[in-house]
Design a protein around this motif. Structure first.
Motif, mmCIF file in Angstrom:
data_model
loop_
_atom_site.group_PDB
_atom_site.id
_atom_site.type_symbol
_atom_site.label_atom_id
_atom_site.label_comp_id
_atom_site.label_asym_id
_atom_site.label_seq_id
_atom_site.Cartn_x
_atom_site.Cartn_y
_atom_site.Cartn_z
ATOM 1 N N ARG A 1 -40.457 -3.795 29.244
ATOM 2 C CA ARG A 1 -41.132 -4.731 28.344
ATOM 3 C C ARG A 1 -40.685 -4.309 26.949
ATOM 4 O O ARG A 1 -40.685 -3.120 26.612
ATOM 5 C CB ARG A 1 -42.650 -4.650 28.461
ATOM 6 N N ASP A 2 -40.320 -5.290 26.150
ATOM 7 C CA ASP A 2 -39.721 -5.031 24.846
ATOM 8 C C ASP A 2 -40.620 -5.544 23.726
ATOM 9 O O ASP A 2 -41.285 -6.563 23.883
ATOM 10 C CB ASP A 2 -38.385 -5.758 24.684
ATOM 11 N N ALA A 3 -40.539 -4.884 22.596
ATOM 12 C CA ALA A 3 -41.154 -5.369 21.365
ATOM 13 C C ALA A 3 -40.179 -5.069 20.242
ATOM 14 O O ALA A 3 -39.557 -3.997 20.225
ATOM 15 C CB ALA A 3 -42.491 -4.690 21.103
ATOM 16 N N GLY A 4 -40.016 -6.030 19.341
ATOM 17 C CA GLY A 4 -39.038 -5.819 18.292
ATOM 18 C C GLY A 4 -39.374 -6.546 17.014
ATOM 19 O O GLY A 4 -40.334 -7.310 16.932
ATOM 20 N N LEU A 5 -38.523 -6.279 16.027
ATOM 21 C CA LEU A 5 -38.689 -6.835 14.704
ATOM 22 C C LEU A 5 -37.309 -7.190 14.161
ATOM 23 O O LEU A 5 -36.399 -6.354 14.178
ATOM 24 C CB LEU A 5 -39.355 -5.794 13.789
ATOM 25 N N PHE A 6 -37.137 -8.441 13.737
ATOM 26 C CA PHE A 6 -35.908 -8.820 13.049
ATOM 27 C C PHE A 6 -35.963 -8.183 11.663
ATOM 28 O O PHE A 6 -36.939 -8.349 10.931
ATOM 29 C CB PHE A 6 -35.801 -10.341 12.926
ATOM 30 N N THR A 7 -34.905 -7.448 11.292
ATOM 31 C CA THR A 7 -34.945 -6.699 10.032
ATOM 32 C C THR A 7 -34.191 -7.374 8.903
ATOM 33 O O THR A 7 -34.321 -6.969 7.758
ATOM 34 C CB THR A 7 -34.414 -5.266 10.230
#
Length: 183
Positions: free
Chosen positions: A133-139
């Motif tokens: 399961r992934d969690a991310g942020l466009f930087t």
């Protein structure tokens, strides 16, 4: 009363000593470092939705009325290749299938996903699959991300592993991947 307190105190100390001894009998975890470079491509067929292992490891994401589910629309599914991959300094080849999922995150710069990573040795022999399961942020506007993937299941030689993987950079041009798997 004093005798009761002394007996209780000795009983507690004995229990603590036994617990420390019992915990010391467990061996330390064995961890394997994983690293490489991930390059993603948009998957118009959205293969993560049709893979048989998706039903096993991400059943909640396939429910039409689930709290979270695969978006499954163009541009939200991806295939990936891990190049220069190493697992404990041994070369590996990786292929991934992933799909963004619905979420209630605070910012449109945040995202969530589910990923299947298939690892083989250099000869193409399967080592196993790891499910995340992934969690991310466009930087930035150029597509760079900071992403963390948490192991939620595995098979093959990875059966029972726990771990995380971090990705930082533009996944479409090649982003470094680093993490570890422990059992």
């Amino acid at each position: 009363m004093r005798k009761l307190i002394l007996n209780l105190s000795f009983g507690i100390l004995a229990a603590l000593a036994y617990t420390s001894y019992a915990l010391a009998a467990f061996p330390p975890p064995i961890c394997q470092k994983f690293e490489g470079t991930l390059t993603l491509s948009i998957d118009p067929a959205c293969q993560i939705l049709t893979r048989s292992d998706t039903r096993i490891y991400f059943p909640d994401l396939l429910l039409p009325n689930g709290l979270s589910q695969f978006l499954g629309v163009p541009g939200t599914c991806f295939t990936g290749a891990i190049t220069n991959g190493e697992l404990d300094n041994r070369p590996v080849i990786g292929t991934s299938y992933s799909g963004q999922t619905t979420h209630n995150l605070e910012s449109p710069a945040q995202f969530s996903a589910a990923t299947t990573l298939i690892l083989t040795n250099q000869n193409g022999s399967p080592i196993g699959n790891i499910y995340f399961r992934d969690a991310g942020l466009f930087t930035d506007g150029a597509g760079s991300v900071r992403e963390q993937l948490v192991v939620v299941g595995a098979n093959g030689l990875f059966w029972g592993v726990k771990g995380t993987v971090q990705i930082a950079g533009n996944e479409f041009t090649g982003a470094p991947v680093t993490g570890q798997f422990c059992r």
